[in-house]
Design a protein around this motif. Sequence first.
Motif, PDB file in Angstrom:
ATOM      1  N   GLY A 186      -1.104  -4.194  -2.448  1.00  0.00           N
ATOM      2  CA  GLY A 186      -0.986  -2.806  -2.826  1.00  0.00           C
ATOM      3  C   GLY A 186      -0.303  -2.751  -3.853  1.00  0.00           C
ATOM      4  O   GLY A 186      -0.799  -1.481  -4.591  1.00  0.00           O
ATOM      5  N   MET A 267      -2.163   6.067   0.863  1.00  0.00           N
ATOM      6  CA  MET A 267      -1.290   5.063   0.799  1.00  0.00           C
ATOM      7  C   MET A 267      -0.889   5.032   2.448  1.00  0.00           C
ATOM      8  O   MET A 267      -0.713   5.917   3.170  1.00  0.00           O
ATOM      9  CB  MET A 267      -0.116   5.211  -0.198  1.00  0.00           C
ATOM     10  CG  MET A 267       0.987   4.010  -0.020  1.00  0.00           C
ATOM     11  SD  MET A 267       2.029   4.383  -1.481  1.00  0.00           S
ATOM     12  CE  MET A 267       3.475   3.930  -0.886  1.00  0.00           C
ATOM     13  N   GLN A 281       8.899   1.874  -1.365  1.00  0.00           N
ATOM     14  CA  GLN A 281       7.534   2.352  -1.575  1.00  0.00           C
ATOM     15  C   GLN A 281       7.230   3.845  -1.858  1.00  0.00           C
ATOM     16  O   GLN A 281       6.403   4.246  -2.731  1.00  0.00           O
ATOM     17  CB  GLN A 281       6.866   2.015  -0.328  1.00  0.00           C
ATOM     18  CG  GLN A 281       7.002   0.641   0.060  1.00  0.00           C
ATOM     19  CD  GLN A 281       6.325   0.363   1.353  1.00  0.00           C
ATOM     20  OE1 GLN A 281       5.183   0.903   1.684  1.00  0.00           O
ATOM     21  NE2 GLN A 281       7.122  -0.374   2.375  1.00  0.00           N
ATOM     22  N   TYR A 285       5.272   6.208  -4.689  1.00  0.00           N
ATOM     23  CA  TYR A 285       4.343   7.352  -4.147  1.00  0.00           C
ATOM     24  C   TYR A 285       4.893   8.837  -4.459  1.00  0.00           C
ATOM     25  O   TYR A 285       3.961   9.403  -4.974  1.00  0.00           O
ATOM     26  CB  TYR A 285       4.487   7.409  -2.572  1.00  0.00           C
ATOM     27  CG  TYR A 285       3.756   8.484  -2.058  1.00  0.00           C
ATOM     28  CD1 TYR A 285       2.117   8.203  -2.003  1.00  0.00           C
ATOM     29  CD2 TYR A 285       4.225   9.585  -1.473  1.00  0.00           C
ATOM     30  CE1 TYR A 285       1.552   9.138  -1.282  1.00  0.00           C
ATOM     31  CE2 TYR A 285       3.311  10.569  -0.827  1.00  0.00           C
ATOM     32  CZ  TYR A 285       1.992  10.305  -0.896  1.00  0.00           C
ATOM     33  OH  TYR A 285       1.063  11.434  -0.208  1.00  0.00           O
ATOM     34  N   LYS A 292      -3.017  12.975  -3.477  1.00  0.00           N
ATOM     35  CA  LYS A 292      -2.329  11.819  -2.777  1.00  0.00           C
ATOM     36  C   LYS A 292      -2.307  12.095  -1.305  1.00  0.00           C
ATOM     37  O   LYS A 292      -2.135  13.241  -0.929  1.00  0.00           O
ATOM     38  CB  LYS A 292      -1.237  11.229  -3.215  1.00  0.00           C
ATOM     39  CG  LYS A 292      -0.120  12.293  -3.403  1.00  0.00           C
ATOM     40  CD  LYS A 292       1.222  11.440  -4.110  1.00  0.00           C
ATOM     41  CE  LYS A 292       2.117  12.550  -4.115  1.00  0.00           C
ATOM     42  NZ  LYS A 292       3.353  12.202  -4.784  1.00  0.00           N
TER      43      LYS A 292
END
Length: 318
Positions: A186, A267, A281, A285, A292
């Motif tokens: 990722g 994601m 994370q 983001y 997104k």
Amino acid sequence: MPLIDMPLEQLYEYRGRNPRPSDFDEYWDRAIAEMRAVDPQVELVPGSFQTPQAECFDLYFTGVRGARIHAKYIRPKFITEPHPAVLLFHGYTGHAGDWADKLAYASLGFSVLAMDCRGQGGSSEDTGGVKGTTHHGHIIRGLDDHPDNLLFRHIFLDTAQLAGIALELPEVDPERVYAAGASQGGALTIACAALEPRIRKLAPVYPFLCDYKRTWEMDLAKDAYQELKTYFRHFDPRHEREDEIFTKLGYIDLQFLADRIRGEVLMSVGLMDTICPPSTQFAAYNRMTAPKRLLVYPDFGHEWLPDAVDQTIQFFLD
């Protein structure tokens, strides 16, 4: 729902703790220039595994610092027009995986390129003074050297170089080149799309290598991040260089590359993840400015996420 991190509403606001180096953009512009100056010397070798529906190749290219990088390349047979391609990236210390697990994409008309990270479990070289694998310790490789020698700098560049190769393949439609992976995969998906903004869609799953200081402060420098604790114990036991160390790690912190992404993002994150904490994370983001969408799994950690692969494939097909 039990929590190991912030409440979800706070996660959506979180912007990271790790310091950002003042010359971060110049650093990566210089790195990209180094990559573009390399003659990749691409080589395709028919693979030992073949199927009636797809051709399989070992693809080799030369990355920065002279390393020969390996990727598995699968392209569907009987498709004459340019078609989409997906780049797949593996987890930390792993490798590109079996040929067979790429066939779902090939059956849908995708070419697939799955890269072995240099020095980990596959066939790519690590030219840092030895031949063969070094396997572990890649986050801290280069911390006591010039930042241009951080190993993950080179690995991030390998992903972008592979993307550039894919974009030039005559069988590939350059308007439909995508990237996906989980954990380290990722992270490399984010790095790839940030350093090669022609990636049109990307699907990172619980990305690694984000917001190192937050991981440290949560006392989760273990498992995949264990080498951070090992480094301090051996080389800075009183943390006299802590600010310097985390600032240097900022060069390879994906949250600071996230705003370079131009492709559409899907994601996935598990809120019970103790390997790559959710807040780290979200730090990446929340800095993404491209279109997104986030798939949130409240009861899951760093593990198989139901429906995530199906969602990814559908995202790339739409």
